[in-house]
Enzyme design. Sequence first.
Site, mmCIF file in Angstrom:
data_model
loop_
_atom_site.group_PDB
_atom_site.id
_atom_site.type_symbol
_atom_site.label_atom_id
_atom_site.label_comp_id
_atom_site.label_asym_id
_atom_site.label_seq_id
_atom_site.Cartn_x
_atom_site.Cartn_y
_atom_site.Cartn_z
ATOM 1 N N GLU A 118 80.714 45.263 134.256
ATOM 2 C CA GLU A 118 79.492 44.485 134.439
ATOM 3 C C GLU A 118 78.282 45.275 133.956
ATOM 4 O O GLU A 118 77.903 46.298 134.565
ATOM 5 C CB GLU A 118 79.288 44.100 135.903
ATOM 6 C CG GLU A 118 78.050 43.252 136.117
ATOM 7 C CD GLU A 118 77.751 42.956 137.571
ATOM 8 O OE1 GLU A 118 76.632 42.510 137.860
ATOM 9 O OE2 GLU A 118 78.636 43.191 138.419
ATOM 10 N N LYS A 249 92.349 43.319 154.488
ATOM 11 C CA LYS A 249 92.001 42.761 153.180
ATOM 12 C C LYS A 249 91.449 41.337 153.251
ATOM 13 O O LYS A 249 91.636 40.548 152.326
ATOM 14 C CB LYS A 249 93.203 42.833 152.229
ATOM 15 C CG LYS A 249 93.650 44.263 151.970
ATOM 16 C CD LYS A 249 94.825 44.385 151.042
ATOM 17 C CE LYS A 249 95.213 45.852 150.897
ATOM 18 N NZ LYS A 249 96.410 46.049 150.082
ATOM 19 N N ASP A 323 92.223 51.432 147.249
ATOM 20 C CA ASP A 323 92.843 50.107 147.169
ATOM 21 C C ASP A 323 91.745 49.080 146.953
ATOM 22 O O ASP A 323 90.991 48.747 147.868
ATOM 23 C CB ASP A 323 93.596 49.810 148.463
ATOM 24 C CG ASP A 323 94.433 48.544 148.380
ATOM 25 O OD1 ASP A 323 94.112 47.679 147.545
ATOM 26 O OD2 ASP A 323 95.386 48.404 149.160
ATOM 27 N N HIS A 414 69.377 42.015 133.237
ATOM 28 C CA HIS A 414 70.673 41.530 132.770
ATOM 29 C C HIS A 414 70.587 41.031 131.341
ATOM 30 O O HIS A 414 71.515 41.201 130.539
ATOM 31 C CB HIS A 414 71.205 40.443 133.712
ATOM 32 C CG HIS A 414 71.759 40.977 134.980
ATOM 33 N ND1 HIS A 414 70.974 41.415 136.015
ATOM 34 C CD2 HIS A 414 73.041 41.185 135.386
ATOM 35 C CE1 HIS A 414 71.744 41.863 137.002
ATOM 36 N NE2 HIS A 414 73.005 41.716 136.651
#
Length: 419
Positions: A118, A249, A323, A414
């Site tokens: 990104e 998660k 993770d 951006h």
Amino acid sequence: MPKLNIHQRDYVSVLGGEISKLQLEQSLQPNFEAPKLKLTPSPSLTDKNLDRRWSVLGKLTDKSVLLDEFTDQVKSDYCKNIEHFVGTVNVPVGIAGPLRVNGLFAKNDYLVPLATTEAALVASYNRGANLITAAGGASAMLLNEGVTRTPGFAFKSLAQAGQFVAWVVTQYDEFKRLAESTTSHGKLSDVSVNIEGNHVYLVFEFLTGDASGQNMVTIATNVVFEYILAHTPIEPDYAFLDGNLSGDKKANTQTLRSVRGKKVTAEVHLSAELVQKYLHTTPQKMMQFGQMTTVGGALSGTIGINAHYANALAALYIACGQDAACVAESAIGMTRMEVTENGSLYASVTLPNLMVGTVGGGTGLPTQKACLDILGLYGSSKSQALAEVAAALCLAGELSIVGAFCAGHFSKAHHKLAR
């Protein structure tokens, strides 16, 4: 068969006109033809298996891109981290910093590796990090630790559930002995009970040392789970190793008041002059932005209030062998910004669910270890410091993105960096 319009907003709306009932049924029928692309039945990483996989994949893509020379040389390092291995994916890594952290465990100026595709992300965190460092650093405090696994048991009645719990509470010492026999690092710190009708959830909480610990607590809890099934005087109708109360998660609210992984808070005091110099706005406007977006978050049902912890944590986790799926839970937390009596900005973040480790998992893989080495946080006795750095990094990102919105620079940044 008519083709669907690829820009159709509501695809179902075409079914009454362009596609007949018969055509729809034919399109959605199961297909029992044998697959044309077959790899290896064995998931193991051997030269023979790798060659067999690439005999198929080589028809689809360039082998040298995924299995480059370096990856081929170190492929044996991956044997405990991946199944059906075929290569590696290169994700660009940038550095944000220096980020000064004044913590209980993290006391340094850190150069933070961030892996992302990104544009503008690393630039934003770098700006926030430099602002924090100019202000003397972020204060960070590890508040709590604990990783849970939550077996669930179903009984015929509430009375049976109660009898089961009455037995369970007499077994803590045996549970602790069994759980800790499976690991040299993990410690069972608590077992609590949650009854819901005729269902019982046991919450096993562990300290996991410098490992993130999900596998550790799963293995340890499973030994206790099997002991319970073999010795309980009240046999459950059915039971499972995890009843989904752990929050593993998944975004969940329970950790806002407790902990899963590592709970950390970090703060910084910024003068109005520094806010203007680095962010081109004012403390007052940043507080107003926080007030409005807190209400907006409540209206949308957001769990916690923050701008974008997920950006920092995903990039840090990928770079440092954590993770990455744990970002789903780790990105829960609270950001707060206030104007002080002297007109400066007070900003803080609290993250109760940081799943980070500096040993085990993917931390020892070649490029991931290199990123932890840049931080100086690879190996034992470093995980608490990594958690404090992660919180300070999130604080840097919150300051930078809020400043960009307040100054009207968010879209411009951006546009400039991503196009």
